[in-house]
Design an enzyme around this catalytic site. Structure first.
Site, PDB file in Angstrom:
ATOM      1  N   LYS A 248       0.848  -1.198   0.000  1.00 15.42           N
ATOM      2  CA  LYS A 248       0.000   0.000   0.000  1.00 15.42           C
ATOM      3  C   LYS A 248       0.880   1.244   0.000  1.00 15.42           C
ATOM      4  CE  LYS A 248      -3.944   2.074   2.489  1.00 15.42           C
ATOM      5  NZ  LYS A 248      -4.839   1.970   3.668  1.00 15.42           N
TER       6      LYS A 248
ATOM      7  N   SER B 218      -9.786   2.014   2.714  1.00 11.98           N
ATOM      8  CA  SER B 218      -8.904   2.710   1.813  1.00 11.98           C
ATOM      9  C   SER B 218      -7.872   1.835   1.114  1.00 11.98           C
ATOM     10  CB  SER B 218      -8.174   3.821   2.579  1.00 11.98           C
ATOM     11  OG  SER B 218      -7.321   3.269   3.569  1.00 11.98           O
TER      12      SER B 218
ATOM     13  N   SER C 263      -9.964  -0.231   6.982  1.00 11.82           N
ATOM     14  CA  SER C 263      -9.388  -0.145   5.639  1.00 11.82           C
ATOM     15  C   SER C 263      -8.659  -1.376   5.117  1.00 11.82           C
ATOM     16  CB  SER C 263      -8.428   1.035   5.561  1.00 11.82           C
ATOM     17  OG  SER C 263      -9.171   2.216   5.388  1.00 11.82           O
TER      18      SER C 263
HETATM   19  N1  GLN Z   1     -13.082   4.600   6.034  1.00 11.30           N
HETATM   20  C1  GLN Z   1     -12.515   5.014   7.284  1.00 11.30           C
HETATM   21  C2  GLN Z   1     -12.054   6.454   7.182  1.00 11.30           C
HETATM   22  O1  GLN Z   1     -12.269   6.999   6.160  1.00 11.30           O
HETATM   23  C3  GLN Z   1     -11.372   4.103   7.645  1.00 11.30           C
HETATM   24  C4  GLN Z   1     -10.140   4.407   6.915  1.00 11.30           C
HETATM   25  C5  GLN Z   1      -9.003   3.529   7.320  1.00 11.30           C
HETATM   26  O2  GLN Z   1      -9.161   2.522   7.997  1.00 11.30           O
HETATM   27  N2  GLN Z   1      -7.815   3.968   6.952  1.00 11.30           N
HETATM   28  O3  GLN Z   1     -11.522   7.005   8.080  1.00 11.30           O
END
Ligand code: GLN
Length: 448
Positions: A52, A128, A152
């Site tokens: 990532k 994400s 995410s």
């Molecule tokens: N969707 C959540 C956010 O936007 C989690 C994101 C994540 O786990 N990095 O904060």
């Protein structure tokens, strides 16, 4: 394997958009060297890996999905996890797309390109870590690393029909993970199968001098957990996780999985996590507050872009940030700055921390009587590209089942457990006690 990986990427990644950067020349020459000196001991010998793009890789561009870092081509060091993989002789194929600074649930907030779900390219892969999940699902790499602050790793794993693990907070070093919300972020593996996942986590786990929040807890062999035996296992199923808002086909798939566990000799009971309703509000306050502080380092001086449109220092900070960050990142920075501002701290940040403690206590009291908590990973299967982009709040609700686990600090895995009416994968989440990834893997493997 490395050849096959690039062949596959060149064949499908135009449609999927999982990769932001490929490291083809390096990877090939590394593969040649490995071929010349086979090493039976190396646990990930020659295995094609995707990383990532918020995990720092020495001399390999690391953008965090942000225009701000589009020219950050030469990071000076590797994240600890990348060094740990390297010891086991993996081959890094490239860097994977993500929502900008890991803020999002669909990878549509990437400021480069959206990633598409390999099962149906009209749908999102989740986020994400959408690039990380899609690359594994599309067969472009054998495993990837993602990061999980509020879901995410697990939510995109669920949307793409792969296995994604968020370890206990502190299990894996965050050194070299570009910080979003430092008290919640964890790195973890995405794989096709549970056993591969256990193998990768075994490699990247453990205390690290470079991360003061990494825990001094012995790392057991997770692969020893892969016995298939769950006789007598006690499963808690929170009623809040199967309530309103959870799609009927998702509910049905999880109920069917629970029947499989019964047949394997495990028992399950309905329980309550009474403070679940407050998790999302608390998370968005805490995560945004921490993000507003963490992202202060992007000032146009230290990393990435500097705006040309200014003739004094304050304007240079201002324009670099206005031009470099996308809408969602700005929204979070403003929310976090507001929540932390003097006079509001007690009303917002402190209160959210108190709610966090209540949520952790909910889990702890369940774990006095049960080995794992099971429910859906996300309330719905993958939604369509564009469907939730105009309404950030609906986008936020997609993480309602994963966020409490980050707030509690517990380990959680998402594994595939069926398909929706429209043929998209459904994921089931298995949550364990702190530092008991072993039981989480045992439970996941028995089902798989
Ligand atoms: N969707 C959540 C956010 O936007 C989690 C994101 C994540 O786990 N990095 O904060």
């Amino acid at each position: 394997l490395v050849e096959a990986s690039y062949n596959r990427i060149h064949e499908v990644d135009d449609q999927i958009g999982a990769f932001l950067t490929l490291d083809e020349e390096n990877a090939r020459s590394q593969a040649k060297q490995l071929d010349a000196a086979p090493d039976q001991q190396a646990r990930l010998f020659g295995i094609p890996t995707g990383i990532k793009d918020n995990i720092v890789t020495k001399n390999l561009r690391t953008t965090c999905g942000s225009q701000f870092l589009r020219n950050f081509d030469h990071p000076l060091y590797n994240a600890t996890v990348v060094d740990k993989l390297d010891v086991e002789k993996n081959v890094t194929i490239g860097k994977l797309n993500m929502d900008e600074f890991a803020m999002g649930s669909s990878t549509e907030n990437s400021s480069f390109t959206p990633t598409r779900n390999p099962w149906n390219t009209a749908h999102v892969p989740g986020g994400s870590s959408g690039g990380s999940a899609a690359a594994v699902a599309a067969g472009e790499v054998l495993f990837s690393l993602g990061s999980d602050t509020g879901g995410s790793i697990r939510q995109p794993a669920s949307f793409c029909g792969v296995v994604g693990m968020k370890p206990t907070y502190g299990r894996v070093s965050r050194f070299g993970l570009v910080a979003f919300a430092s008290s919640l972020d964890q790195i973890g593996p995405l794989t096709r199968r549970v056993d591969d996942n256990a193998r990768v986590l075994e490699v990247i786990s453990g205390i690290d001098q470079m991360d003061a929040t990494s825990a001094n807890v012995a790392v057991p062999s997770y692969t020893d957990a892969l016995t298939g035996d769950v006789k007598g296992l006690k499963i808690a199923v929170p009623k809040e996780y199967l309530g309103e808002g959870v799609a009927p086909d998702v509910k049905e798939a999880v109920m069917n999985a629970l029947k499989v566990y019964e047949q394997l000799g495990a028992e399950w009971e309905e329980v309550s996590l009474p403070h679940s309703d407050y998790a999302m509000a608390a998370y968005y306050l805490l995560a945004s507050s921490e993000a507003s502080a963490n992202l202060a380092r992007f000032d146009g001086v230290r990393y990435g872009e500097r705006s040309d449109n200014s003739d004094n220092m304050m304007d240079m900070f201002k324009y670099s940030r206005s031009e470099g960050f996308g809408d969602e990142v700005k929204r979070r920075i403003m929310l976090g700055t507001f929540a932390l501002s003097s006079g509001y701290y007690d009303a917002y940040y402190k209160k959210a921390q108190q709610v966090r403690t209540l949520i952790r206590n909910d889990f702890e009291s369940i774990f006095e009587n049960y080995d794992v908590v099971i429910g859906p990973t996300a309330p719905t299967p993958a939604f369509q590209i564009g469907e939730k982009m105009d309404d950030p709040l609906t986008m936020y609700t997609n993480d309602i089942l994963t966020i409490p686990v980050n707030l509690a600090g517990s380990p959680g895995i998402s594994i595939p457990c069926g398909f929706s009416n429209n043929g998209l994968p459904i994921g089931m989440q298995i949550v364990g006690k702190a530092f008991d990834e072993h039981t989480v893997y045992r439970t996941a493997y028995a089902y798989e």
